[in-house]
Design an enzyme around this catalytic site. Sequence first.
Site, PDB file in Angstrom:
ATOM      1  N   GLN A 128      15.692  -8.233   3.622  1.00  0.00           N
ATOM      2  CA  GLN A 128      14.533  -8.470   2.760  1.00  0.00           C
ATOM      3  C   GLN A 128      14.964  -8.920   1.365  1.00  0.00           C
ATOM      4  OE1 GLN A 128      12.464  -4.856   1.605  1.00  0.00           O
ATOM      5  NE2 GLN A 128      10.519  -5.937   1.469  1.00  0.00           N
ATOM      6  N   GLU A 246       5.568  -2.381   5.557  1.00  0.00           N
ATOM      7  CA  GLU A 246       6.812  -1.720   5.163  1.00  0.00           C
ATOM      8  C   GLU A 246       6.523  -0.264   4.797  1.00  0.00           C
ATOM      9  OE1 GLU A 246       8.925  -3.472   1.855  1.00  0.00           O
ATOM     10  OE2 GLU A 246      10.597  -2.081   2.081  1.00  0.00           O
ATOM     11  N   SER A 385       8.387   2.399  -5.730  1.00  0.00           N
ATOM     12  CA  SER A 385       8.583   3.768  -6.222  1.00  0.00           C
ATOM     13  C   SER A 385       7.295   4.594  -6.124  1.00  0.00           C
ATOM     14  CB  SER A 385       9.055   3.733  -7.679  1.00  0.00           C
ATOM     15  OG  SER A 385       7.987   3.330  -8.511  1.00  0.00           O
ATOM     16  N   GLU A 387       5.769   6.202  -8.425  1.00  0.00           N
ATOM     17  CA  GLU A 387       4.835   5.912  -9.526  1.00  0.00           C
ATOM     18  C   GLU A 387       3.977   4.692  -9.173  1.00  0.00           C
ATOM     19  OE1 GLU A 387       8.065   6.490  -9.893  1.00  0.00           O
ATOM     20  OE2 GLU A 387       8.060   8.366 -11.015  1.00  0.00           O
TER      21      GLU A 387
END
Length: 400
Positions: A128, A246, A385, A387
């Site tokens: 990727q 994903e 992430s 966040e």
Amino acid sequence: MEIELSAEDLAFQNEVRAFLDEALTDDIREGARLTPGVRTKPEIAQRWTKKLADKGWLCHNWPAEHGGPGWNTVQKYIFETECAQAGTPTINNMGIRMVGPVVMKYGTDEQKAEVLPSIVKDEFQWCQGYSEPGSGSDLASLQTRAVKDGDDYIINGSKIWTSGAHYADKIFCLVRTSTEGKKQEGISFLLFDMDLPGIKVEPVIMFSGEHELNQVFFDNVRVPQANRVGPENKGWTVAKYLLEFERGGIAYTPPVKAGLKRLREIAEQEAGGGQRLIDDDDFRRQLSHLETQIWANETTEKRVMSALSNGQNPGSASSMFKLRGSELLQQMLELTMRAIGYYGGVFQPDAYIPGANVDPIAPKHGVTATAKYFNQRAATIYAGSSEVQRGIIAKHVLGL
Ligand SMILES: Cc1cc2nc3c(=O)[nH]c(=O)nc-3n(C[C@H](O)[C@H](O)[C@H](O)COP(=O)(O)OP(=O)(O)OC[C@H]3O[C@@H](n4cnc5c(N)ncnc54)[C@H](O)[C@@H]3O)c2cc1C
């Protein structure tokens, strides 16, 4: 969704177990068990994917029309649970889980005919090419340029954190095809071979000493425009669709549950002084707390997955799965570290090699526990992430 398995489901479960008993040989299982990294070493994992491909179960989430086994949601969940409990290798599923769904939705007929059967037959390893130095969470700021030259693009730039690029045959790659307007509007999505002239792969060695990550450099790499998936400058839409798979294309709970089962077994063994960790009130409380959260997550996962028909995209719910799944995985590995005690301080990479002529210092269950704990700190970073997932949930799920 029914949580209890029906007679047909139980028959299917037996079929999966029979296959695993035969196909998951001791050496493959041992290679998977001794893997300290996020994914099982390619030489072991690829022996396993070949067996799945021969059986027609490699793309177990795909619709039958594209080469999947055509299983319903319960069957997929049973398969993933049985694989996790049996300790199958963690495979490179970038073709299966990411490229496949994208080509099914946005690919031309030629691309579908070329790419999808090759994934079903496990002919190529994919990697990727999304992140760049300076473009991770803010992915749309990516700078790798693709400039038209006749029927081709000429690509220059660099990708980083590219998992498995050192053994991948092909890459799916986001490139900038325009610098006009909003940054999201100048991106295109390309598929190409990793052995093209001008591609250089350099290792990025992880804290634990493992080589899974790389930096990939493109120096005037020539790629046909016909390799673009979706319209030029509309690659951001394709890229976001891929991220849904994903982050949410598989169930996160089965491997965490399998790890929890092993953790309970460790805690039930006698440790120093004849004590069992399971008899420690504080440990038992933490274990029960984790079990409850895993159960709640599993219920949500099953509920959302059952609402999706074959091949449908998971949408923003994938961010919830990714966030909770990765956090629970880390909590399970933290408790495992607590359970193995002083053996957590042992660094003995030779003991990770299947069949190596070394006496492991740690007991069998503790050999890779520390390396797994460190490597999976990355679980709340890769694929976006925590966040960033919280931001998506706030905006698209809660409408804040
Ligand atoms: C093990 C591993 C494997 C990977 N494999 C691949 C791969 O195969 N291919 C690929 O393309 N990439 C891969 N990545 C890259 C991964 O997708 C990025 O690391 C990730 O998206 C974060 O980007 P960054 O590292 O640039 O951190 P940054 O984006 O610089 O983030 C730094 C910190 O700031 C926080 N932050 C950033 N933006 C926001 C925001 N808007 N709101 C709140 N907090 C924010 C982040 O949460 C983080 O804590 C991999 C990463 C790891 C660790």
